[in-house]
Design an enzyme around this catalytic site. Structure first.
Site, short mmCIF file in Angstrom:
data_model
loop_
_atom_site.label_atom_id
_atom_site.label_comp_id
_atom_site.label_asym_id
_atom_site.label_seq_id
_atom_site.Cartn_x
_atom_site.Cartn_y
_atom_site.Cartn_z
CE LYS A 80 -3.96 1.89 2.18
NZ LYS A 80 -4.58 1.75 3.49
CB SER A 155 -7.58 3.79 3.05
OG SER A 155 -7.10 2.71 3.88
CB SER A 179 -8.12 1.05 5.83
OG SER A 179 -8.41 2.98 5.72
#
Length: 477
Positions: A80, A155, A179
């Site tokens: 990420k 996210s 997330s």
């Protein structure tokens, strides 16, 4: 001598991570072949989804030359874009860092690489990870592969899409308000938020914080357990880190779970609204999961002050981390992120004390409740993925949302109480969009949580192979 194999790039991308690692360990496929298959798939699907926003092909090819044959054995993964990888563009989704090339990798990245992971690239995230829809001013919007007019959740939206489309076999994410879980639900993959210290640690700047955690994403439960094993273990760099379990998570997840008791809370005791199509999909999944060895009972503990407590903890976290960035970084922040930071700065000492006291009380309620059940099952969100251009839904089941995290209420409980939780794919809406079920486990109950999830996954027998991005006739970009 290497066995004669005839795997094509698409064949390799369709394998589970467990299958791919098995081939690597037996010498039936090379890390270099997996890297090339990944690069081909990324090139094929990225124009439609915008998930892996920075690809480090040369770095991955070089790593494949010396990939280890144990643990992950040379398996390509995604990281990420909140998490630094040495020499690889790491923007955190904010324009101030659009040319940021860190000199050092995050300790979790170092651990994964030591254990045979190959970083293929960075996956997209909302700015600083704030929000349940993955978009930012650097790379733009990540699209849901099941309907490219829809959002992928956030996210860790880029991570979830990279898995659903078969760009990589495992993808790393992080979670504060779902997330890991929301994108898992929206994209039909597994997103696992572990207990603090199980999968590395928090921010280097605030190592004792336990709200924002890193964790694994995968296409199925067995792969998730494999990835969690690769993340696990004590390291003094993380003050909250814990030793890896004596028996690997992947081994326990595959064992007979015995008798299972699931508490099902369709709206978490009235805590949050749920759209009828989501409620129906979850109810159907619970019905299918039931059997002689699996009992499902409607039950939910009282959760007083959960919303107020979570919001105080979240605001404090944001004020202490992105709220301490230099002004030239904060000047670019989107309004919703700036709002959360302002709320954190406005907290009084009394607010913080009350949140900690309430958090402990909620943890005790859940601890006692889960002595009678293996897991608490509830929605991941009360609504499916919305239009990709919409930052957050303005209502759920006809009830207006107050702000950009109000629709993520089902994520608050596990974060506040530090209990392990995950999103498990369990079905689809009538228009073909995935729906995930949230499972919340006992304190430090990762192993049992994985066993229960494996039982449900087996009972439902949903497909877990990668999909090609779908542009529906009603979708307009």
């Amino acid at each position: 001598m290497r066995p004669d194999t005839s795997f094509s790039g698409p064949d390799l991308c369709a394998l589970s991570a467990t299958e791919a690692v098995g081939l690597l360990r037996r010498g039936e496929v090379s890390a270099a072949e997996l890297v090339e298959a990944s690069l081909s798939r990324i090139a094929q699907v990225e124009p439609s989804v915008n998930a892996t926003v920075t690809v480090c092909a040369d770095r991955a090819r070089e790593a494949a030359l010396t990939a280890k044959g144990t643990d992950l054995g040379g398996l390509p993964i995604g990281i990420k874009d909140l998490t630094p990888v040495a020499g690889v563009l790491t923007t955190m989704g904010t324009k101030a860092l659009k040319r940021n090339y860190p000199l050092a990798s995050d300790p979790l990245v170092l651990r994964l690489e030591e254990r045979g992971a190959i970083v293929m690239g960075k996956t997209n995230t909302p700015e600083m990870g704030a929000g349940g829809n993955t978009f930012n001013a650097v790379f733009g919007m990540t699209r849901n592969p099941w309907d490219t007019a829809r959002n992928a959740g956030g996210s860790s939206g880029g991570a979830a899409v990279s898995l659903a489309t078969g760009e990589v076999w495992l993808s790393h994410g992080s979670d504060l308000a779902g997330s890991l879980r929301t994108p898992g639900s929206f994209c039909g993959v597994v997103g696992f938020r572990p207990s603090p210290g199980v999968a590395g640690g928090g921010s280097a700047a605030m190592g004792f914080a336990n709200e924002g955690l890193q964790g694994p994403m995968a296409r199925n439960v067995a792969d998730c357990a494999l990835f969690l094993d690769a993340m696990a273990g004590f390291d003094p760099v993380w003050p909250l880190s814990m030793p890896a379990p004596t028996t690997p998570y992947a081994t326990v997840a595959a064992q007979d779970p015995g008798q299972i008791r699931i508490a099902f809370a369709p709206d978490l005791g009235g805590f949050a609204p749920v759209e009828p199509v989501i409620a129906q999909a979850l109810s159907d999944a619970m019905t299918q999961a039931q059997g002689p060895d699996c009992a499902v009972e409607d039950a939910c503990p009282a959760l007083p002050d959960l919303e107020k407590t979570y919001r105080a903890l979240r605001a404090f976290y944001w004020a202490a981390l992105p709220g301490r960035a230099p002004d030239f970084v904060q000047d670019f922040y989107k309004p919703t992120l700036a709002q959360n930071i302002a709320e954190g700065r406005a907290l009084s000492a009394e607010d913080i004390v009350n949140a900690q006291l309430s958090r402990s009380a909620l943890y005790d309620r859940m601890r006692h409740f889960l002595t009678d059940f293996d897991v608490l099952a509830c929605p991941v969100t009360g609504i499916g993925p919305g239009p990709v251009e919409e930052e957050f839904p303005r209502s759920v089941a006809g009830i207006a949302t107050g702000d950009y995290i109000d629709w993520l209420r089902f994520s608050f409980l596990a974060t506040t109480t530090t209990l392990p939780s995950m999103s498990l794919p369990v079905g689809f809406t009538p228009d073909g969009l995935p729906v995930g079920l949230q499972l919340i486990g006992r304190p430090r109950g990762e192993a049992r949580l994985l066993q229960v999830a494996q039982h449900i996954e087996t009972a439902l027998a949903l497909p877990t192979t990668p999909i090609d991005p779908i542009t529906r006739s009603s979708a307009g970009h």
